[in-house]
Design a protein around this motif. Structure first.
Motif, PDB file in Angstrom:
ATOM      1  N   PHE A   1       0.857  -1.193   0.000  1.00  0.00           N
ATOM      2  CA  PHE A   1       0.000   0.000   0.000  1.00  0.00           C
ATOM      3  C   PHE A   1       0.886   1.234   0.000  1.00  0.00           C
ATOM      4  O   PHE A   1       2.120   1.164   0.177  1.00  0.00           O
ATOM      5  N   ASP A   2       0.257   2.385  -0.171  1.00  0.00           N
ATOM      6  CA  ASP A   2       0.990   3.663  -0.164  1.00  0.00           C
ATOM      7  C   ASP A   2       1.445   4.003   1.251  1.00  0.00           C
ATOM      8  O   ASP A   2       0.765   3.695   2.234  1.00  0.00           O
ATOM      9  N   ARG A   3       2.555   4.695   1.315  1.00  0.00           N
ATOM     10  CA  ARG A   3       3.115   5.080   2.612  1.00  0.00           C
ATOM     11  C   ARG A   3       2.194   6.062   3.345  1.00  0.00           C
ATOM     12  O   ARG A   3       2.191   6.136   4.576  1.00  0.00           O
ATOM     13  N   THR A   4       1.382   6.808   2.595  1.00  0.00           N
ATOM     14  CA  THR A   4       0.505   7.793   3.229  1.00  0.00           C
ATOM     15  C   THR A   4      -0.560   7.157   4.108  1.00  0.00           C
ATOM     16  O   THR A   4      -1.196   7.842   4.903  1.00  0.00           O
ATOM     17  N   LYS A   5      -0.779   5.820   3.985  1.00  0.00           N
ATOM     18  CA  LYS A   5      -1.776   5.151   4.821  1.00  0.00           C
ATOM     19  C   LYS A   5      -1.290   4.912   6.246  1.00  0.00           C
ATOM     20  O   LYS A   5      -2.096   4.651   7.147  1.00  0.00           O
ATOM     21  N   VAL A   6       0.038   5.005   6.454  1.00  0.00           N
ATOM     22  CA  VAL A   6       0.562   4.738   7.793  1.00  0.00           C
ATOM     23  C   VAL A   6       1.316   5.929   8.394  1.00  0.00           C
ATOM     24  O   VAL A   6       1.639   5.915   9.584  1.00  0.00           O
ATOM     25  N   SER A   7       1.621   6.950   7.605  1.00  0.00           N
ATOM     26  CA  SER A   7       2.301   8.141   8.141  1.00  0.00           C
ATOM     27  C   SER A   7       1.869   9.344   7.336  1.00  0.00           C
ATOM     28  O   SER A   7       1.495   9.231   6.166  1.00  0.00           O
ATOM     29  N   ALA A   8       1.936  10.504   7.968  1.00  0.00           N
ATOM     30  CA  ALA A   8       1.520  11.741   7.324  1.00  0.00           C
ATOM     31  C   ALA A   8       2.450  12.065   6.161  1.00  0.00           C
ATOM     32  O   ALA A   8       3.658  11.827   6.212  1.00  0.00           O
ATOM     33  N   SER A   9       1.878  12.631   5.121  1.00  0.00           N
ATOM     34  CA  SER A   9       2.683  12.993   3.960  1.00  0.00           C
ATOM     35  C   SER A   9       3.370  14.334   4.199  1.00  0.00           C
ATOM     36  O   SER A   9       2.832  15.228   4.865  1.00  0.00           O
ATOM     37  N   ASN A  10       4.574  14.467   3.651  1.00  0.00           N
ATOM     38  CA  ASN A  10       5.362  15.695   3.768  1.00  0.00           C
ATOM     39  C   ASN A  10       5.468  16.184   5.217  1.00  0.00           C
ATOM     40  O   ASN A  10       5.021  17.291   5.563  1.00  0.00           O
ATOM     41  N   PRO A  11       6.002  15.362   6.096  1.00  0.00           N
ATOM     42  CA  PRO A  11       6.070  15.780   7.505  1.00  0.00           C
ATOM     43  C   PRO A  11       7.001  16.962   7.747  1.00  0.00           C
ATOM     44  O   PRO A  11       6.961  17.556   8.811  1.00  0.00           O
ATOM     45  N   HIS A  12       7.820  17.298   6.746  1.00  0.00           N
ATOM     46  CA  HIS A  12       8.768  18.387   6.931  1.00  0.00           C
ATOM     47  C   HIS A  12       8.166  19.761   6.637  1.00  0.00           C
ATOM     48  O   HIS A  12       8.803  20.783   6.885  1.00  0.00           O
ATOM     49  N   GLN A  13       6.941  19.800   6.100  1.00  0.00           N
ATOM     50  CA  GLN A  13       6.384  21.077   5.688  1.00  0.00           C
ATOM     51  C   GLN A  13       6.222  22.047   6.866  1.00  0.00           C
ATOM     52  O   GLN A  13       6.528  23.238   6.751  1.00  0.00           O
ATOM     53  N   LEU A  14       5.726  21.520   7.979  1.00  0.00           N
ATOM     54  CA  LEU A  14       5.538  22.388   9.141  1.00  0.00           C
ATOM     55  C   LEU A  14       6.865  22.961   9.622  1.00  0.00           C
ATOM     56  O   LEU A  14       6.960  24.150   9.950  1.00  0.00           O
ATOM     57  N   LEU A  15       7.881  22.114   9.645  1.00  0.00           N
ATOM     58  CA  LEU A  15       9.195  22.587  10.064  1.00  0.00           C
ATOM     59  C   LEU A  15       9.729  23.625   9.087  1.00  0.00           C
ATOM     60  O   LEU A  15      10.307  24.642   9.497  1.00  0.00           O
ATOM     61  N   VAL A  16       9.544  23.399   7.788  1.00  0.00           N
ATOM     62  CA  VAL A  16      10.020  24.346   6.782  1.00  0.00           C
ATOM     63  C   VAL A  16       9.329  25.693   6.927  1.00  0.00           C
ATOM     64  O   VAL A  16       9.965  26.758   6.927  1.00  0.00           O
ATOM     65  N   TRP A  17       8.001  25.645   7.075  1.00  0.00           N
ATOM     66  CA  TRP A  17       7.261  26.901   7.228  1.00  0.00           C
ATOM     67  C   TRP A  17       7.657  27.620   8.516  1.00  0.00           C
ATOM     68  O   TRP A  17       7.743  28.856   8.563  1.00  0.00           O
ATOM     69  N   THR A  18       7.907  26.850   9.561  1.00  0.00           N
ATOM     70  CA  THR A  18       8.336  27.465  10.825  1.00  0.00           C
ATOM     71  C   THR A  18       9.682  28.154  10.657  1.00  0.00           C
ATOM     72  O   THR A  18       9.883  29.286  11.116  1.00  0.00           O
ATOM     73  N   LEU A  19      10.621  27.478  10.005  1.00  0.00           N
ATOM     74  CA  LEU A  19      11.938  28.072   9.798  1.00  0.00           C
ATOM     75  C   LEU A  19      11.877  29.276   8.871  1.00  0.00           C
ATOM     76  O   LEU A  19      12.563  30.282   9.098  1.00  0.00           O
ATOM     77  N   VAL A  20      11.062  29.196   7.824  1.00  0.00           N
ATOM     78  CA  VAL A  20      10.938  30.335   6.901  1.00  0.00           C
ATOM     79  C   VAL A  20      10.347  31.540   7.620  1.00  0.00           C
ATOM     80  O   VAL A  20      10.847  32.676   7.493  1.00  0.00           O
ATOM     81  N   ALA A  21       9.281  31.291   8.401  1.00  0.00           N
ATOM     82  CA  ALA A  21       8.677  32.401   9.144  1.00  0.00           C
ATOM     83  C   ALA A  21       9.652  32.971  10.167  1.00  0.00           C
ATOM     84  O   ALA A  21       9.746  34.193  10.349  1.00  0.00           O
ATOM     85  N   GLY A  22      10.396  32.074  10.850  1.00  0.00           N
ATOM     86  CA  GLY A  22      11.382  32.547  11.822  1.00  0.00           C
ATOM     87  C   GLY A  22      12.479  33.374  11.170  1.00  0.00           C
ATOM     88  O   GLY A  22      12.889  34.409  11.710  1.00  0.00           O
ATOM     89  N   ALA A  23      12.970  32.913   9.999  1.00  0.00           N
ATOM     90  CA  ALA A  23      14.013  33.659   9.296  1.00  0.00           C
ATOM     91  C   ALA A  23      13.499  35.020   8.831  1.00  0.00           C
ATOM     92  O   ALA A  23      14.209  36.032   8.909  1.00  0.00           O
TER      93      ALA A  23
END
Length: 438
Positions: free
Chosen positions: A148-170
């Protein structure tokens, strides 16, 4: 215990303020973001994996214990309803079951742990990449594989929140950095004006910035105005007194020249000494008020001074010359200071030597003589106005008025420099270092 950190810390106010502002914000933001993301995605991965594990358990329990073809058809039909793909693996032909997981796949570790808890007949979990997952289970008819697809067991693009946090912080850090720079600019301008005033230059300055900075700027302007008024009043007073005394001294000289008496020569010497004292007063009054600083060659200035003494037959020589380049100095005042030091050396000794070193940030004029020198405990007293150190210098050549070193000190301070007294290693007498900033 934190002294070892000082050499790694920025030395400027701007750098320290930026560090105080940015470092705590970024540290707190990073810690909170990483902690939140880790807990959030770990919980999401655990919940999704538990649901999928229950689906696998349910499908496995519904498969019949019959021919493998029937098992495959039933498994595919049931799996299709849950969005899974099912097949039966011949382990005798394919070999050991794969159980791959990349070392940095932290959510994959959670997937494996949860499936081992939920699926009792689990054989292996294969996580080759971020797209597909293969779960191998033991069935009565053989080894079944659910993919099955990996998205069925873990959230997709888990790094997006961290990226947005770092971009906003910068972005916010950049705004804070610009604001901080704008707030510190008036302090830097005031520091530049104060440094220039300490070197005898008048730089236009207008207070600005926050209320506290404006108050400090206004206090600096008032202090500068008071100092300038005091210098002007001192100069006018001494110049006026000295100038007014020249007229009666001239009349005394004229009157003495017409007297035919044995005591005339002594009286003329007294008048000459009084004239010398007046000249010293005028030099002291002019000390830090002669002209504006200009770019000159210190080495050329030293050579001209020594040449003048050599033409008059004075025992003055030019010593070591080091460095090149111009310096922003008051040439008349610096010449007077150097000539005063050379004059003292020739007066109290039989030889004087002038050396010059042009450094990256300063100019040093060194004058050495072979006289008696000044004891270390009296050097601080020697640079004070009207101070005469009779025991330490040769008084057979006149006592003077005690303003020679005071004039040099005044000129050095007006340039933002200093006068240092020590003992000459080569000539044995006094060594005077006139250090002036470039």
């Amino acid at each position: 215990m934190f002294l070892w950190l000082k050499k790694y810390m920025p030395r400027s106010l701007y750098g320290r303020a930026a560090l105080i502002l940015i470092l705590p914000v970024l540290t707190v933001q990073l810690v909170v973001s990483v902690t939140f993301i880790q807990r959030h995605f770990e919980d999401v991965t655990r919940q999704l994996t538990q649901g999928l594990g229950l689906d696998v358990v349910y499908i496995s329990s519904q498969l019949p214990d019959e021919d493998p073809e029937v098992v495959i058809q039933s498994g595919r039909a049931l799996s299709r309803q849950f969005g899974l793909q099912f097949s039966v693996v011949d382990t005798a032909a394919t070999g050991p079951l794969p159980a791959r997981r990349r070392f940095y796949d932290f959510s994959g570790s959670v997937v494996i742990d949860v499936l081992q808890e939920v699926v009792p007949n689990l054989l292996s979990v294969d996580l080759p990449d971020d797209k597909r997952v293969a779960v191998y289970v033991e069935l009565p008819a053989g080894t079944g594989m659910f993919s099955f697809d990996r998205t069925k067991v873990s959230a997709s693009n888990p790094h997006q929140l961290l990226v947005w946090t770092l971009v906003a912080g910068a972005f916010m850090t950049l705004i804070a950095y610009s604001f901080l720079r704008n707030q510190l600019r008036p302090i830097k301008r005031m520091a530049a004006a104060a440094e220039a005033f300490g070197k005898g230059r008048h730089v236009p300055y207008k207070p600005g910035g926050a209320i506290e900075v404006r108050a400090a700027g206004n206090a600096f302007l008032e202090m500068r105005a008071r100092i300038e008024r005091q210098i002007e009043q001192r100069t006018l007073m001494l110049s006026g007194v000295s100038h007014d005394l020249r007229t009666p001294l001239t009349r005394l000289k004229l009157g003495l020249s017409m007297i035919d008496d044995d005591s005339r020569e002594d009286l003329e010497n007294d008048v000459t000494e009084m004239q010398h004292l007046l000249d010293e007063f005028l030099s002291f009054a002019k000390g830090d008020s002669e002209g504006e600083p200009e770019l000159i060659d210190p080495i050329q200035l030293a050579q001209d001074i020594v040449s003048g003494y050599e033409r008059s037959g004075m025992p003055v020589s030019l010593g070591e010359v080091e460095g090149t380049g111009p310096a922003r100095l008051r040439p008349v005042a610096v010449r007077r200071a150097v000539e005063n030091l050379i004059g003292n050396g020739v007066r109290y000794g039989t030889e004087a030597r002038l050396s010059v070193r042009v450094g990256e940030r300063s100019v040093r004029f060194r004058i050495e003589d072979n006289g008696p020198g000044i004891p270390p405990d009296q050097r601080g007293e020697a640079v004070k106005p009207f101070s005469r150190l009779d025991p330490s210098r040769n008084q057979n050549k006149g006592s003077g008025v005690g303003l020679g070193l005071a004039i040099v000190t005044d000129i050095a301070r007006a340039h933002g420099g200093s006068l240092r007294l020590d003992q000459s290693d080569d000539l044995g007498g006094l060594m005077a270092d006139l250090v002036l900033p470039r």
